[in-house]
Design an enzyme around this catalytic site. Structure first.
Site, mmCIF file in Angstrom:
data_model
loop_
_atom_site.group_PDB
_atom_site.id
_atom_site.type_symbol
_atom_site.label_atom_id
_atom_site.label_comp_id
_atom_site.label_asym_id
_atom_site.label_seq_id
_atom_site.Cartn_x
_atom_site.Cartn_y
_atom_site.Cartn_z
ATOM 1 N NE ARG A 122 -4.383 -1.593 1.171
ATOM 2 C CZ ARG A 122 -5.492 -1.888 1.804
ATOM 3 N NH1 ARG A 122 -5.617 -1.633 3.079
ATOM 4 N NH2 ARG A 122 -6.502 -2.436 1.157
ATOM 5 C CD GLN A 127 -2.937 5.925 -3.566
ATOM 6 O OE1 GLN A 127 -2.863 6.765 -4.453
ATOM 7 N NE2 GLN A 127 -3.300 6.220 -2.343
ATOM 8 C CG ASP A 130 -5.106 -1.567 -2.959
ATOM 9 O OD1 ASP A 130 -5.408 -2.770 -2.806
ATOM 10 O OD2 ASP A 130 -5.075 -0.752 -2.018
ATOM 11 C CB SER A 133 -8.465 -0.473 -2.484
ATOM 12 O OG SER A 133 -7.639 -0.394 -1.343
ATOM 13 C CE1 TYR A 230 -4.455 -4.563 4.980
ATOM 14 C CE2 TYR A 230 -2.089 -4.153 5.089
ATOM 15 C CZ TYR A 230 -3.224 -4.448 4.354
ATOM 16 O OH TYR A 230 -3.140 -4.607 3.000
#
Length: 379
Positions: A122, A127, A130, A133, A230
Site C-alpha cells: 500500500r 494505488q 490495489d 481496495s 491494518y
C-alpha cells in the site's frame, strides 16, 4: 508477447481478468491477446466485444494458454489447469496464498512465475494496482444494497399522510475501504449510520461521512494500527470492553454490516450469538468476512440464516462478484497497471525487474521454487 485471458474454473466466480478497454491497451504495448471463448460472458462481455478490441478468441483453455507468456486470471489456477501452461509462463491473479501451501508448491513445480495481486504494497505508486481496495469498495456498496433488500422496510425517514416511517439504523463494524463505502452508501440511502473500528485514524473518516463513531477510546485503542495501516489484534481485555459497548448498541440496530479481516488470519468474531439474539425480528446482519470464517457467530458461507428471534445473517460468497461487470472492469485496470511495469516497451516483451519493490512484494513462485518469504516451506 502472447497474453492469455482464461475462463474462471470456479462456477461461483463471474468476474473476468480483462475487458475490451484493457485488451486495447495490451495490444498497444505490442501484445497478442487471446481470450478463451465465454471468459467474459458472466461479466456482460461477449466474445465479439473482445474481437472488436483486437483480441482473438480461442475455443478452449488449452488453445488460449498454448505458448502464452502471460496468463491473466481472477483466481489462482486450479491444479489441473497447470498442465496447460508452458514452463516459464507468468501468471497474475488473486492467489489466496494463506494456508494454501500445496497449491503454491504445485505452481512452483510447474515452472510458473506467479504474482499475487492482493499482496501489492500500500504505497502511492501502487494505488492504481490495489485490487483489495477496488473490490472491497464494491463489496461495501453491495453489502448495503443486500442489507436493504433483506430488511423488508424503507431505509430513509419518510413523512407521509399516513404517518412517519422512521429511518433504518445501520451499524458498520470495521472501517476499511469496504466499511467506508458501506457508510457512504447507507447515508445516501437515508439511514442513520454508526460505525466502529479499532484504529483511531478511522474516527475522523467516519465522522466526515456523517456517521457517528462508537468505540472504547482508551490507551490501547490509540496504538491499534500497524505501520501498513491494518488493524492490530487487540488484547482480550480490550475486546471484552469493546464487546460490552457493542452489545448494548447492536440491540437497537436494524442492519449490521461486518467487514473485519486481518490478512492471513481467521476473521475475528465481533458479533456473538447473544448479540444476534438481542436484535429485533426482521433485522439483518451482512457478514463480508464469511469466507474467512465470519465475524458473526452463526454465519454460514453462501447461506442466509434466519435465527430463532427472526434476524437474518447473510453470508453471500464473493460479494464483489455480485457486481461482476463493474468488479471486472476495475480488476482488469488494476492488472493492466501492474503488468505494464513488467513490460519492456521498446522490445515489446515481458522483462520482469526482479528487484522492483512491487515485484518482490507480490512474487510467489519462480524458477521452480516458492520464493516469497512469507510462504516458503518450513524447514
Amino acid at each position: 508477447m502472447r497474453v492469455a485471458v482464461l475462463c474462471e474454473t470456479d462456477p461461483a466466480e463471474p468476474r473476468v481478468a480483462a475487458v475490451p478497454e484493457t485488451v486495447k491497451k495490451f495490444t498497444a504495448l505490442g501484445a497478442t491477446v487471446v481470450v478463451q471463448s465465454g471468459a467474459g460472458t458472466k461479466a456482460g462481455v461477449p466474445d465479439g466485444d473482445y474481437e472488436a478490441a483486437g483480441a482473438s478468441i480461442a475455443g478452449s483453455a488449452e488453445d488460449a494458454a498454448r505458448d502464452a507468456d502471460l496468463v491473466l486470471k481472477v483466481r489462482r489456477p486450479a491444479t489441473d489447469e497447470l498442465a496447460l501452461y508452458k514452463s516459464g509462463t507468468t501468471v497474475v491473479a488473486i492467489m489466496d496464498p494463506y494456508g494454501n501451501e500445496d497449491a503454491l508448491k504445485a505452481m512452483a513445480e510447474a515452472g510458473l512465475s506467479t504474482f499475487a495481486m492482493e499482496l501489492m504494497p500500500r504505497i502511492t505508486r501502487a494505488q492504481v494496482m490495489d485490487v483489495l481496495s477496488s473490490q472491497a469498495n464494491l463489496a461495501g456498496y453491495r453489502a448495503v444494497v443486500d442489507g436493504a433488500s433483506e430488511y423488508g422496510r424503507a431505509m430513509p425517514m419518510m413523512m407521509t399522510a399516513a404517518g412517519t416511517v422512521p429511518a433504518a439504523r445501520v451499524f458498520v463494524m470495521g472501517v476499511g475501504v469496504a466499511g467506508l463505502q458501506a457508510i457512504a452508501t447507507a447515508r445516501r440511502m437515508g439511514a442513520v449510520v454508526t460505525a466502529t473500528d479499532v484504529r483511531p485514524a478511522t474516527k475522523e473518516q467516519v465522522e466526515s461521512l456523517g456517521a457517528k463513531f462508537v468505540a472504547v477510546e482508551d490507551d490501547e485503542f490509540k496504538q491499534a494500527e500497524t505501520s501498513g495501516g491494518y488493524a492490530k489484534e487487540m488484547s482480550a481485555e480490550y475486546q471484552k470492553k469493546q464487546a460490552d459497548l457493542v452489545a448494548t448498541h447492536i440491540a437497537k440496530q436494524d442492519i449490521v454490516i461486518t467487514t473485519a479481516l486481518i490478512p492471513g488470519r481467521p476473521a475475528p468474531k465481533l458479533v456473538s450469538e447473544a448479540m444476534v439474539a438481542s436484535m429485533k425480528p426482521g433485522s439483518v446482519l451482512i457478514d463480508l468476512a464469511v469466507e474467512r470464517g465470519g465475524n458473526v457467530e452463526g454465519a454460514k458461507a453462501g447461506e442466509i440464516v434466519v435465527t430463532g428471534n427472526g434476524a437474518k445473517i447473510v453470508g453471500h460468497l464473493n460479494v464483489p462478484g455480485r457486481l461482476a461487470a463493474t468488479a471486472s472492469s476495475l480488476y482488469a485496470r488494476n492488472l493492466y497497471a501492474f503488468v505494464e511495469t513488467l513490460v519492456d516497451k521498446e522490445a515489446k516483451t515481458l522483462a520482469v525487474k526482479w528487484d522492483d519493490e512491487l515485484v518482490k512484494a507480490t512474487n510467489l513462485t519462480r524458477d521452480g521454487q516458492v520464493v516469497h518469504a512469507a510462504f516458503q516451506p518450513k524447514a
